[in-house]
Scaffold this active site. Structure first.
Site, PDB file in Angstrom:
ATOM      1  N   HIS A   1      -4.272   0.009  -2.798  1.00  8.77           N
ATOM      2  CA  HIS A   1      -3.875   0.345  -4.286  1.00  8.77           C
ATOM      3  C   HIS A   1      -4.477   1.176  -4.863  1.00  8.77           C
ATOM      4  CE1 HIS A   1      -1.587  -3.633  -4.744  1.00  8.77           C
ATOM      5  NE2 HIS A   1      -2.853  -4.287  -4.042  1.00  8.77           N
TER       6      HIS A   1
ATOM      7  N   CYS B   1       0.672  -3.324  -0.087  1.00 10.57           N
ATOM      8  CA  CYS B   1      -0.009  -4.699  -0.114  1.00 10.57           C
ATOM      9  C   CYS B   1       1.302  -5.858   0.087  1.00 10.57           C
ATOM     10  CB  CYS B   1      -1.042  -4.864  -1.234  1.00 10.57           C
ATOM     11  SG  CYS B   1      -2.380  -6.189  -1.027  1.00 10.57           S
TER      12      CYS B   1
END
Ligand code: GLN
Length: 261
Positions: A206, A109
């Protein structure tokens, strides 16, 4: 996490081998359990007799990448990304040399966004490492929720969670990590997620990524072993619990049983 319960199946000896992991800025880039990725790499190495040597690089450190086998960069808020950005840029030449030499780098990310040429935050375009041909704009709304990706680097669907305002655009001919089968991915439009370049894996997933997706963890370890020792063969582990957890989530999502807010 179920990954903690795995056992080596045949205890394949790996003869005093060590892999050095550089975990960049763990005190800032650590969203949604991202540091569990390091724990997972550690355990999956130890279970196979490979010694993990984890170097935590904090913002005020000046690390050396010589002798490093795997670099990991987690995700963070824009504020935290801004703080690490200048520090990362100071290491650009070394990180680029590492990547071009086949070093393994995994970035999640916020860390993924910083691999590209730039990242547009709300009011500022910050320069990235330019390791891979990609850049990231900002979009509204944030792309939030569970995600499933099919990728050639994982025998199982990659499952996890995404939460990003950024929209990442890959350059012409750049290979994505995979195809989104549930969720948003790079930009919510193209159906692509993440990036693959040499031994770099960038992703919005994630979860943390690696305990939920042991195939991805082993891909990183195998590539690092190949580069350092010339053998990518890893002894098998009993991943029954990890794979069951992965499958349950995959089927719940694909059956529409999870309500995304
Ligand atoms: N701050 C970045 C974004 O919102 C990355 C967020 C994250 O790492 N989850 O796009």
């Amino acid at each position: 996490m179920s990954a903690m319960t795995s056992q080596a199946v045949d205890g394949a000896p790996t003869g005093g081998r060590t892999l050095r992991i550089a975990h960049l800025y763990p005190e800032l880039l650590n969203l949604y359990g991202d540091s569990g990725n390091i724990l997972c790499l550690r355990r999956r190495m130890e279970w196979r007799g490979i010694t993990p040597d984890v170097m935590e690089v904090r913002v005020d450190d000046t690390p050396s990448f010589s002798g490093v086998d795997i670099v990991f960069i987690g995700g963070g808020s824009d504020r935290e990304q801004r703080i690490v950005c200048d520090k990362l840029l100071a290491e650009r030449a070394e990180i680029r040399a590492f990547v071009e030499d086949g070093g393994v780098l995994a970035a999640v990310c916020g860390g993924y966004q910083l691999l590209g040429s730039s990242y547009l935050m709300a009011d500022e375009r910050v320069e990235g490492l330019s390791l891979v041909d990609l850049y990231t704009d900002h979009g509204d709304p944030r792309l939030i929720g569970n995600i499933v990706v099919e990728s050639p680097i994982s025998p199982q669907p990659i499952v996890g969670y995404e939460n990003h305002g950024g929209r990442t655009h890959l350059g012409e001919g750049v290979t994505p990590l995979g195809r989104v089968v549930y969720g948003h991915g790079n930009d919510g439009v193209t159906g692509y997620e993440g990036v693959l370049y040499k031994n770099v894996v960038g992703t919005y997933v994630h979860g943390p990524l690696l305990p939920k997706n042991p195939g991805v963890a082993d891909c990183l370890i195998a590539r690092a072993m190949e580069r350092k020792y010339g053998t990518a063969e890893l002894g098998p582990l009993d991943d029954a619990e990890e794979l069951a957890a992965n499958q349950v989530m995959y089927h719940r999502l694909m059956a529409g049983e999870v309500r995304e807010s």
